[in-house]
Scaffold this active site. Structure first.
Site, PDB file in Angstrom:
ATOM      1  N   TYR A   3      17.573  48.697  47.270  1.00 16.95           N
ATOM      2  CA  TYR A   3      17.164  47.545  48.097  1.00 16.95           C
ATOM      3  C   TYR A   3      16.844  46.387  47.319  1.00 16.95           C
ATOM      4  O   TYR A   3      16.078  46.293  46.175  1.00 16.95           O
ATOM      5  CB  TYR A   3      15.617  47.722  48.793  1.00 16.95           C
ATOM      6  CG  TYR A   3      14.997  46.798  49.549  1.00 16.95           C
ATOM      7  CD1 TYR A   3      15.803  45.853  50.115  1.00 16.95           C
ATOM      8  CD2 TYR A   3      13.703  46.711  49.666  1.00 16.95           C
ATOM      9  CE1 TYR A   3      15.255  44.642  51.063  1.00 16.95           C
ATOM     10  CE2 TYR A   3      13.211  45.572  50.371  1.00 16.95           C
ATOM     11  CZ  TYR A   3      13.687  44.665  51.237  1.00 16.95           C
ATOM     12  OH  TYR A   3      13.452  43.552  51.803  1.00 16.95           O
TER      13      TYR A   3
ATOM     14  N   SER B  65      10.132  30.608  44.663  1.00 12.74           N
ATOM     15  CA  SER B  65       9.388  30.209  46.033  1.00 12.74           C
ATOM     16  C   SER B  65       8.144  30.954  46.121  1.00 12.74           C
ATOM     17  O   SER B  65       7.146  30.385  46.370  1.00 12.74           O
ATOM     18  CB  SER B  65      10.187  30.809  47.452  1.00 12.74           C
ATOM     19  OG  SER B  65      10.646  32.012  47.456  1.00 12.74           O
TER      20      SER B  65
ATOM     21  N   VAL C  94       8.654  33.124  51.402  1.00 12.91           N
ATOM     22  CA  VAL C  94       9.661  33.357  52.617  1.00 12.91           C
ATOM     23  C   VAL C  94      11.200  32.916  51.920  1.00 12.91           C
ATOM     24  O   VAL C  94      11.983  33.716  52.391  1.00 12.91           O
ATOM     25  CB  VAL C  94       9.364  32.561  53.794  1.00 12.91           C
ATOM     26  CG1 VAL C  94       7.874  33.186  54.336  1.00 12.91           C
ATOM     27  CG2 VAL C  94       9.217  31.064  53.730  1.00 12.91           C
ATOM     28  N   GLY C  95      11.057  32.112  51.160  1.00 18.04           N
ATOM     29  CA  GLY C  95      12.559  31.680  50.582  1.00 18.04           C
ATOM     30  C   GLY C  95      13.361  32.813  50.251  1.00 18.04           C
ATOM     31  O   GLY C  95      14.327  33.225  50.831  1.00 18.04           O
TER      32      GLY C  95
ATOM     33  N   GLY D 270       7.478  34.008  43.648  1.00 22.99           N
ATOM     34  CA  GLY D 270       7.207  34.479  42.540  1.00 22.99           C
ATOM     35  C   GLY D 270       6.982  36.195  42.530  1.00 22.99           C
ATOM     36  O   GLY D 270       6.489  36.905  41.693  1.00 22.99           O
TER      37      GLY D 270
ATOM     38  N   ASN E 293      15.507  43.472  47.323  1.00 19.95           N
ATOM     39  CA  ASN E 293      14.241  43.056  47.216  1.00 19.95           C
ATOM     40  C   ASN E 293      13.212  43.658  46.238  1.00 19.95           C
ATOM     41  O   ASN E 293      12.159  43.065  46.048  1.00 19.95           O
ATOM     42  CB  ASN E 293      13.514  42.641  48.620  1.00 19.95           C
ATOM     43  CG  ASN E 293      13.715  41.315  49.062  1.00 19.95           C
ATOM     44  OD1 ASN E 293      14.658  40.319  48.462  1.00 19.95           O
ATOM     45  ND2 ASN E 293      13.468  40.969  50.287  1.00 19.95           N
ATOM     46  N   TYR E 294      13.396  44.976  45.967  1.00 22.78           N
ATOM     47  CA  TYR E 294      12.831  45.626  44.973  1.00 22.78           C
ATOM     48  C   TYR E 294      13.694  45.671  43.804  1.00 22.78           C
ATOM     49  O   TYR E 294      14.257  46.773  43.264  1.00 22.78           O
ATOM     50  CB  TYR E 294      12.515  47.228  45.448  1.00 22.78           C
ATOM     51  CG  TYR E 294      11.604  47.297  46.695  1.00 22.78           C
ATOM     52  CD1 TYR E 294      10.830  46.414  46.937  1.00 22.78           C
ATOM     53  CD2 TYR E 294      11.772  48.467  47.478  1.00 22.78           C
ATOM     54  CE1 TYR E 294      10.015  46.530  48.254  1.00 22.78           C
ATOM     55  CE2 TYR E 294      11.159  48.431  48.655  1.00 22.78           C
ATOM     56  CZ  TYR E 294      10.094  47.664  48.953  1.00 22.78           C
ATOM     57  OH  TYR E 294       9.068  47.698  50.088  1.00 22.78           O
TER      58      TYR E 294
END
Length: 533
Positions: A470, A108, A180-181, A110, A472-473
């Site tokens: 986390y 979405s 945002v995806g 990258g 997203n990291y």
């Protein structure tokens, strides 16, 4: 019998022909399959299927990818990039990928730290389904909501909200180029986390394409899958196409500041004071950025600590809070900048103060680097700061970012979303090391960040189910899946780090939503039928 050189050459040529034929057949079969669903001329797909032969292949592949480590020539490349224009294209792509047994990666924005949305190191050949052309945003101020497509960046969402209202916002990430995806799927941490929680805590509905190509909204998928997709990580349960987000109130004028202190200016004592008061007011978010800089006498390096803040209120109230609870920082009225919420988005993202918010519509990363990141959650203890500073100056271009974690995030119990590390943690810490040239020896930078991560172990939250990270990291050092073979026990090495006690529940949901593991990557949640509901 000894083969001649010409025989070896013939074998190499034949192998190359086989590879070329395989690549072509994947593309041709995929187009043929798509055409069967749309009863149309296959040529219509020529503009949305970008092959390696296409001049725009590399520019498209590189367009939103942020980590240059995963764009080097040695990294596996997709057979082609599919850029759907609508929901039905995505549905057909999932059906055809499954039918043809073609592995797919979903991108979405990258922004993935380890490139798993556009590189497959464990399984080839593969294709990319790139959602970059799905960029609709429908803001409804009347009911405080917005429907946003997965291909837009969080910065575009902020901008479109600000077009309609100066007193509405959304608690998403600080980096404005995040898609945002995946951002919301992984939780979504930002500067209003202490007031409103994560982005995932502010989702009202969603639409995804599941492993059978069905388009499902919240009602159709059910509450259990809807729970899983809000913080359970991207690329696990389906392809998110839309989020319906809840808008939150923001003041017409907010206050920001950045105050920087070096070691020579008492950085250690000031940081220890911040540690004790980081959660003083839920309207106030102060993160601290450690990085080495040249010493004032220019004979070596020192460490700067920058206090970068957003306050959802006016400067006079902020100054009273700071003077009462955090006087050591020495914040003055001159340090405080008053601006609209949308301008504060640009400020925190690192844009110059005179930047027009229109820049957010470009949806491009501010920087691209070779980098490696890691993360930790801390309860009350912190490491000896002088030793940490000493380790920072050993590395060329590192960052350690301390984010306050108490406050709004603790309003949401662990059961509300898969994001399950609120109550006992006070700080989310991100470690980064960056370099700018492909010719540099990346291994020395990787060694540095792994060593500092090891050094920090005794001070992190390792209670209950172990050290927390986390999602997203993303950090592949925690472990990776095997091709079609990883089970619950093997994946727990990283799954429990990201999801703690919710990991087992997520595996059970994976068993029901995607038992054939259609959606998979290096750290996707694996199905394991031995873990049953």
């Amino acid at each position: 019998m000894v083969s001649s050189p010409s025989s070896y050459l013939l074998i190499i040529v034949l192998l190359l022909l086989v590879l070329l034929t395989t690549s072509a057949s994947i593309e041709e079969n995929f187009i043929q399959c798509l055409s069967s669903y749309f009863s149309s001329n296959p040529k219509q797909f020529s503009t949305i299927i970008i092959t390696r032969k296409n001049e725009s292949f590399m520019s498209t592949l590189n367009s939103t990818a942020q980590n240059l480590r995963y764009l080097t020539p040695s990294m596996p490349k997709p057979e082609f990039i599919f850029t759907p224009l609508n929901e039905s294209h995505v549905q057909a792509a999932v059906i055809c990928s499954k039918k043809l047994d073609v592995h797919m990666r979903i991108r979405s924005g990258g922004h993935d730290y380890e490139g798993v949305s556009y590189v497959s190191e464990i399984e080839t050949p593969f294709i990319i389904i790139d959602l970059a052309k799905l960029r609709t945003i429908n803001v409804n101020i009347t009911d405080n909501s917005a429907w946003v497509q997965a291909g837009v960046t969080i910065g575009e969402v902020y901008y479109r909200i600000s077009e309609k209202s100066t007193v509405h916002g959304f608690p998403g990430g600080i980096c404005t180029s995040i898609g945002v995806g995946g951002h919301i799927a992984g939780g979504g941490f930002g500067a209003m986390v202490r007031k409103y929680g994560l982005a995932a805590d502010n989702v009202l509905d969603a639409k995804l394409v599941d492993a059978n190509g069905r388009l499902l909204d919240r009602e159709a998928m059910g509450e259990i899958p809807f729970w899983a997709i809000r913080g359970g990580g991207s690329g696990n349960f389906g392809i998110i196409l839309w989020w319906k987000i809840k808008l939150v109130p923001v003041p017409e004028t907010v206050t920001v500041f950045t105050v920087t202190k070096t070691v020579e200016q008492g950085a250690e004592d000031i940081f220890l004071a911040w540690k004790d008061v980081a959660s003083i007011d839920n309207d106030l978010f102060i993160r601290v950025i450690f990085q080495p800089v040249s010493a004032a006498n220019k004979t070596g390096r020192t460490v700067s600590t920058s206090y970068n803040a957003l306050f959802l209120g006016d400067a006079s109230r902020l100054l009273k809070i700071m003077q009462h609870d955090f006087p050591k920082l020495g914040l003055t009225e001159k340090d405080c900048l008053k601006m609209s919420w949308i301008k504060s988005v640009l400020y925190l993202a690192g844009y110059p103060n005179d930047t027009n918010p229109d820049v957010l519509l470009q949806g491009k990363p501010i920087f691209k680097n070779y980098f490696k990141g890691k993360s930790d959650f801390f309860p009350f203890s912190t490491p000896p700061i002088q030793e940490l500073f000493a380790r920072l100056v050993e590395e060329d271009n590192p960052l350690i970012i301390w984010n306050p974690w108490a406050g709004g995030i603790t309003y949401f119990p662990n059961s509300v979303t898969p994001f399950s590390y609120g109550f006992e943690n006070l700080y989310l810490v991100e470690y980064l090391t960056l370099w700018h040239n492909a010719s540099e020896d990346g291994s020395k930078h990787l060694d540095w960040i792994r060593n500092i991560y090891k050094y920090m172990t005794p001070y992190t939250n390792t209670q209950n189910l172990g050290r927390i990270a986390y999602v997203n990291y993303r950090d592949l050092d925690l472990g990776v899946n095997k091709k079609n073979a990883t089970n619950f026990t093997e994946a727990a090495a990283w799954g429990i780090s990201y999801y703690q006690e919710n990991f087992k529940k997520l595996v059970k949901i994976k068993n029901k939503m995607d038992p054939e593991n259609v959606f998979r990557h290096e750290q996707s949640i694996p199905p394991d039928l031995s873990i049953m509901a």
